[in-house]
Design an enzyme around this catalytic site. Structure first.
Site, PDB file in Angstrom:
ATOM      1  CD  GLU A   1      -9.300   0.223  -6.581  1.00  0.00           C
ATOM      2  OE1 GLU A   1      -9.165   0.872  -7.650  1.00  0.00           O
ATOM      3  OE2 GLU A   1      -9.561  -0.984  -6.534  1.00  0.00           O
ATOM      4  CG  ASN A   2      -3.154   2.147  -6.639  1.00  0.00           C
ATOM      5  OD1 ASN A   2      -3.354   1.878  -5.461  1.00  0.00           O
ATOM      6  ND2 ASN A   2      -2.798   1.229  -7.528  1.00  0.00           N
TER       7      ASN A   2
ATOM      8  CD  GLU B   1      -8.908   3.920  -1.783  1.00  0.00           C
ATOM      9  OE1 GLU B   1      -8.180   3.188  -1.105  1.00  0.00           O
ATOM     10  OE2 GLU B   1      -9.976   3.508  -2.323  1.00  0.00           O
TER      11      GLU B   1
ATOM     12  CB  SER C   1       2.038  12.456   0.856  1.00  0.00           C
ATOM     13  OG  SER C   1       3.253  12.720   0.236  1.00  0.00           O
TER      14      SER C   1
ATOM     15  CB  ALA D   1      -4.055  11.675  -0.026  1.00  0.00           C
TER      16      ALA D   1
ATOM     17  CE  LYS E   1      -5.233  -0.953  -7.378  1.00  0.00           C
ATOM     18  NZ  LYS E   1      -5.329  -2.341  -6.900  1.00  0.00           N
TER      19      LYS E   1
ATOM     20  CB  SER F   1       1.593  -3.047   3.167  1.00  0.00           C
ATOM     21  OG  SER F   1       0.684  -2.776   2.111  1.00  0.00           O
TER      22      SER F   1
HETATM   23  N1  LIG Z   1      -0.773   1.167  -1.276  1.00  0.00           N
HETATM   24  C1  LIG Z   1      -0.402   2.396  -0.833  1.00  0.00           C
HETATM   25  O1  LIG Z   1       0.699   2.848  -1.084  1.00  0.00           O
HETATM   26  N2  LIG Z   1      -1.338   3.065  -0.123  1.00  0.00           N
HETATM   27  C2  LIG Z   1      -1.240   4.368   0.362  1.00  0.00           C
HETATM   28  C3  LIG Z   1      -0.012   5.076   0.433  1.00  0.00           C
HETATM   29  C4  LIG Z   1       0.011   6.389   0.934  1.00  0.00           C
HETATM   30  C5  LIG Z   1      -1.185   6.969   1.357  1.00  0.00           C
HETATM   31  C6  LIG Z   1      -2.400   6.252   1.286  1.00  0.00           C
HETATM   32  C7  LIG Z   1      -2.412   4.950   0.794  1.00  0.00           C
HETATM   33  C8  LIG Z   1      -3.411   7.077   1.752  1.00  0.00           C
HETATM   34  C9  LIG Z   1      -4.827   6.676   1.807  1.00  0.00           C
HETATM   35  C10 LIG Z   1      -5.897   7.529   2.425  1.00  0.00           C
HETATM   36  C11 LIG Z   1      -7.124   7.042   2.790  1.00  0.00           C
HETATM   37  C12 LIG Z   1      -7.855   8.100   3.335  1.00  0.00           C
HETATM   38  C13 LIG Z   1      -9.228   8.031   3.856  1.00  0.00           C
HETATM   39  C14 LIG Z   1      -9.686   6.843   4.437  1.00  0.00           C
HETATM   40  C15 LIG Z   1     -11.007   6.793   4.929  1.00  0.00           C
HETATM   41  C16 LIG Z   1     -11.854   7.867   4.826  1.00  0.00           C
HETATM   42  C17 LIG Z   1     -11.389   9.021   4.223  1.00  0.00           C
HETATM   43  C18 LIG Z   1     -12.356  10.166   4.086  1.00  0.00           C
HETATM   44  O2  LIG Z   1     -13.461  10.115   4.549  1.00  0.00           O
HETATM   45  N3  LIG Z   1     -12.005  11.224   3.358  1.00  0.00           N
HETATM   46  C19 LIG Z   1     -12.975  12.362   3.189  1.00  0.00           C
HETATM   47  C20 LIG Z   1     -13.553  12.385   1.777  1.00  0.00           C
HETATM   48  N4  LIG Z   1     -14.466  11.275   1.507  1.00  0.00           N
HETATM   49  C21 LIG Z   1     -14.608  11.125   0.058  1.00  0.00           C
HETATM   50  C22 LIG Z   1     -15.577  10.072  -0.398  1.00  0.00           C
HETATM   51  C23 LIG Z   1     -16.916  10.243   0.266  1.00  0.00           C
HETATM   52  C24 LIG Z   1     -16.760  10.360   1.768  1.00  0.00           C
HETATM   53  C25 LIG Z   1     -15.793  11.471   2.160  1.00  0.00           C
HETATM   54  C26 LIG Z   1     -10.082   9.140   3.756  1.00  0.00           C
HETATM   55  C27 LIG Z   1      -7.052   9.213   3.277  1.00  0.00           C
HETATM   56  N5  LIG Z   1      -5.842   8.842   2.712  1.00  0.00           N
HETATM   57  C28 LIG Z   1      -2.789   8.312   2.110  1.00  0.00           C
HETATM   58  O3  LIG Z   1      -3.349   9.298   2.563  1.00  0.00           O
HETATM   59  N6  LIG Z   1      -1.465   8.206   1.856  1.00  0.00           N
END
Ligand SMILES: NC(=O)Nc1ccc2c(c1)=C(Cc1cc(-c3cccc(C(=O)NCCN4CCCCC4)c3)c[nH]1)C(=O)N=2
Length: 302
Positions: free
Chosen positions: A139-140, A96, A90, A92, A137, A21
């Site tokens: 990452e989740n 992570e 959602s 986020a 974990k 995925s």
């Molecule tokens: N296996 C799964 O089900 N995976 C999923 C499912 C739902 C889901 C999911 C994964 C998400 C993952 C995600 C990844 C990110 C993200 C990716 C890349 C960069 C950033 C980002 O820079 N965020 C700002 C905060 N960071 C924090 C760490 C230091 C640098 C600044 C966020 C935001 N949300 C999400 O928002 N919603």
């Protein structure tokens, strides 16, 4: 309501990758709201015999969303086309927990206490719904725009049907599935509990073992069981072969030692019923108000 399609969303950057995925940041063209869409490749799922996992993830996400409990990603809708299945989830904004641990190297005790407390509350909700995550974990564990946790990825979750503390996986297919899962534990071997490695039994307390590993990692920056390959990690887990850094907080060390117990029934909280009161009352959580945690402003991670 009419079934959504990809035409209802503007797809943005990739924000997550799984073995079958990919997760995209998307915007709903009708409301301009942001979502995460998990796109699952049908051919790959069938080829890898993962259809049961995808169905279970959908069922668990539906159960959690319907229960309206805090601390979990919500499933807004699903749809499919010829090649893929789509889960609208959602978003986020702050990604992570793992990235924050990597960024700051080690959390201070106040941030550790807060996030360990939110993870514990989330596990109380999940286990009350008779669901074991089995792959918890950093990452989740995602962080929303207010820096509260949203737990995700229920592809390995187990729905406890006999409501016993222990869910004996019966039949070759389950054992094969668990063995396959063990092989598919690449990259997450560090958090797997001894019972999932030996008698292939899923327990609610398997998630408490993972909590112990995550608390250790928030404070030290690394998971407790580390090695150059999975086999050596598994050996270390089964021998409880790990050490604490010199300056590890004493209360946190005591709690980690009471969670990282090989016999899952002796793990702190394993015998608790309504909530994890044995863990809530540990000195590590002294002063934390569990009743208002989800409305409390999280400490700035440092
Ligand atoms: N296996 C799964 O089900 N995976 C999923 C499912 C739902 C889901 C999911 C994964 C998400 C993952 C995600 C990844 C990110 C993200 C990716 C890349 C960069 C950033 C980002 O820079 N965020 C700002 C905060 N960071 C924090 C760490 C230091 C640098 C600044 C966020 C935001 N949300 C999400 O928002 N919603």
């Amino acid at each position: 309501p009419t079934k959504r399609t990809t035409k209802d969303f503007i797809f943005g950057k990739v924000i997550g990758e799984g073995s079958f995925s990919t997760v995209y940041l998307t915007k709903d063209i009708h409301t301009s709201k942001e979502y995460a869409i998990k796109v699952c490749d049908k051919r790959h799922i069938i080829r890898e015999k993962k259809t049961e996992y995808v169905k279970r993830e959908r069922d668990v996400l539906n159960t959690i969303t319907s229960a309206g409990v805090p601390f979990f990603v919500k499933l807004y809708c699903t749809f499919q086309d010829t090649d893929s299945l789509y889960f609208v989830l959602s978003y986020a904004k702050n990604g992570e927990l793992l990235q924050y641990i990597k960024q700051v190297g080690a959390f201070d005790i106040e941030s550790t206490r807060f996030y360990a407390g939110e993870i514990l509350l989330a596990l109380e909700h999940l286990h009350r719904l008779h669901i074991i995550h089995r792959d918890l974990k950093p990452e989740n564990i995602l962080l929303d725009e207010k820096m509260h946790i949203l737990i995700t990825d229920f592809g390995s979750a187990k729905i406890v049907v006999n409501h016993e503390q222990q869910q004996k996986v019966e039949g070759d297919s389950e054992v094969t599935t668990v063995v396959q899962r063990r092989n598919s534990f690449v990259g997450t071997a560090q958090y797997v509990s001894p019972e999932l490695l030996t008698d292939k039994v899923a327990h609610y307390s398997s998630d408490l073992w993972a909590l112990g590993c995550i608390i250790y990692q928030m404070i030290s920056g690394l998971p407790p069981f580390r090695a150059r390959n999975e086999y050596i990690i598994f050996q270390k887990i089964l021998k409880l072969d790990y050490e604490f850094p010199e300056d590890f907080d004493a209360d946190a060390q005591d709690l980690v030692q009471k969670l990282l117990v090989v016999n899952n029934s002796e793990r702190l909280g394993a015998q608790d019923k309504e909530n994890y009161h044995s863990i809530r009352s540990h000195p590590m959580f002294a002063g934390l108000d569990f009743a208002t945690l989800s409305e409390t402003t999280p400490p700035v991670i440092s």
